[in-house]
Scaffold this motif. Structure first.
Motif, mmCIF file in Angstrom:
data_model
loop_
_atom_site.group_PDB
_atom_site.id
_atom_site.type_symbol
_atom_site.label_atom_id
_atom_site.label_comp_id
_atom_site.label_asym_id
_atom_site.label_seq_id
_atom_site.Cartn_x
_atom_site.Cartn_y
_atom_site.Cartn_z
ATOM 1 N N PHE A 1 34.011 48.240 32.348
ATOM 2 C CA PHE A 1 34.411 47.027 31.674
ATOM 3 C C PHE A 1 35.820 46.688 32.132
ATOM 4 O O PHE A 1 36.733 47.487 31.995
ATOM 5 C CB PHE A 1 34.384 47.233 30.157
ATOM 6 N N VAL A 2 35.956 45.542 32.729
ATOM 7 C CA VAL A 2 37.250 45.121 33.248
ATOM 8 C C VAL A 2 37.697 43.887 32.481
ATOM 9 O O VAL A 2 37.009 42.869 32.483
ATOM 10 C CB VAL A 2 37.168 44.798 34.753
ATOM 11 N N ALA A 3 38.826 44.006 31.836
ATOM 12 C CA ALA A 3 39.408 42.860 31.133
ATOM 13 C C ALA A 3 40.603 42.373 31.941
ATOM 14 O O ALA A 3 41.441 43.160 32.370
ATOM 15 C CB ALA A 3 39.856 43.262 29.733
ATOM 16 N N ILE A 4 40.654 41.081 32.154
ATOM 17 C CA ILE A 4 41.787 40.476 32.844
ATOM 18 C C ILE A 4 42.819 40.079 31.804
ATOM 19 O O ILE A 4 42.486 39.466 30.791
ATOM 20 C CB ILE A 4 41.348 39.248 33.666
ATOM 21 N N VAL B 1 44.708 43.999 35.154
ATOM 22 C CA VAL B 1 43.417 44.345 34.557
ATOM 23 C C VAL B 1 43.542 45.637 33.773
ATOM 24 O O VAL B 1 44.405 46.474 34.054
ATOM 25 C CB VAL B 1 42.299 44.498 35.612
ATOM 26 N N SER B 2 42.673 45.758 32.783
ATOM 27 C CA SER B 2 42.510 47.043 32.108
ATOM 28 C C SER B 2 41.060 47.464 32.296
ATOM 29 O O SER B 2 40.159 46.629 32.292
ATOM 30 C CB SER B 2 42.886 46.955 30.627
ATOM 31 N N LEU B 3 40.867 48.730 32.507
ATOM 32 C CA LEU B 3 39.534 49.283 32.732
ATOM 33 C C LEU B 3 39.091 50.043 31.494
ATOM 34 O O LEU B 3 39.831 50.891 30.985
ATOM 35 C CB LEU B 3 39.536 50.233 33.931
ATOM 36 N N ASN B 4 37.912 49.728 31.012
ATOM 37 C CA ASN B 4 37.330 50.439 29.870
ATOM 38 C C ASN B 4 38.287 50.518 28.685
ATOM 39 O O ASN B 4 38.434 51.551 28.044
ATOM 40 C CB ASN B 4 36.876 51.844 30.290
ATOM 41 N N THR C 1 51.026 47.787 33.271
ATOM 42 C CA THR C 1 51.827 48.453 32.236
ATOM 43 C C THR C 1 51.908 49.954 32.503
ATOM 44 O O THR C 1 52.968 50.563 32.309
ATOM 45 C CB THR C 1 51.258 48.172 30.838
ATOM 46 N N GLN C 2 50.831 50.555 32.986
ATOM 47 C CA GLN C 2 50.872 51.964 33.359
ATOM 48 C C GLN C 2 51.935 52.192 34.440
ATOM 49 O O GLN C 2 52.706 53.152 34.370
ATOM 50 C CB GLN C 2 49.504 52.430 33.882
ATOM 51 N N PHE D 1 48.504 45.580 40.042
ATOM 52 C CA PHE D 1 47.740 46.754 39.652
ATOM 53 C C PHE D 1 48.675 47.920 39.357
ATOM 54 O O PHE D 1 49.573 47.794 38.543
ATOM 55 C CB PHE D 1 46.701 47.093 40.726
ATOM 56 N N ASN D 2 48.490 49.031 39.998
ATOM 57 C CA ASN D 2 49.277 50.231 39.761
ATOM 58 C C ASN D 2 49.804 50.709 41.107
ATOM 59 O O ASN D 2 49.534 50.087 42.131
ATOM 60 C CB ASN D 2 48.406 51.295 39.084
#
Length: 157
Positions: free
Chosen positions: A4-7, A21-24, A31-32, A99-100
């Motif tokens: 699940f990818v949320a933008i 994006v955040s995953l799951n 932010t990470q 991203f990261n």
């Protein structure tokens, strides 16, 4: 496997809107990155450059390091203490996904345990985002200066 990818919109400026994006439902990737390198002078320089692009110049293609489908910041003309890399996906001069990343310690990304996972994930996400644009799950708005999307995207990585 499906994730699940949320933008998430990071911030919108006059010239550039930044997304991540955040995953799951985890903490979003940018932010990470910020949290991990919050005390780094290199991060401060990257953030200053993001601000400059956002407010003044736009996300010009030559500002980004070619890293396959994804790209990286900082540009080659910014000197850092370490080889900190932020992996991105530049859609155009106005829209960039952040991203990261990490500190690159080897000549080739694939040989660096610090960044190879972030590099691989950024490239997978960039391919998926491009696919979602083609499938009209992500749509251009405002003459290609921003995007709109469903709040629930399922993509296969």
């Amino acid at each position: 496997m499906n994730k699940f990818v949320a933008i998430n919109k990071v911030q919108s400026f006059k010239k550039v809107t930044y997304y991540t994006v955040s995953l799951n439902n985890d903490l979003d990737l940018f932010t990470q990155f910020i949290n991990k390198f919050s005390f780094s002078n290199d991060l401060a320089l990257i953030r200053q450059f993001l601000l400059k692009m956002g407010k003044q110049t736009g996300a010009k293609e030559n500002y980004f390091r070619f890293e396959n489908v994804a790209t990286a910041l900082p540009p080659r003309f910014i000197e850092l203490e370490n080889a900190l890399r932020l992996y991105c996906h530049r859609l155009n001069d106005h829209v960039v996904f952040l991203f990261n990343g990490g500190i690159k310690t080897a000549l080739k990304v694939q040989d660096c345990n610090n960044v190879k996972h972030h590099f691989k994930l950024a490239n997978q996400l960039a391919v998926a985002i491009d696919r979602l644009l083609k499938e009209n799950e992500i749509n251009w708005i405002n003459d290609f200066t921003d995007i709109e999307f469903s709040t629930d995207l399922i993509i296969e990585l």
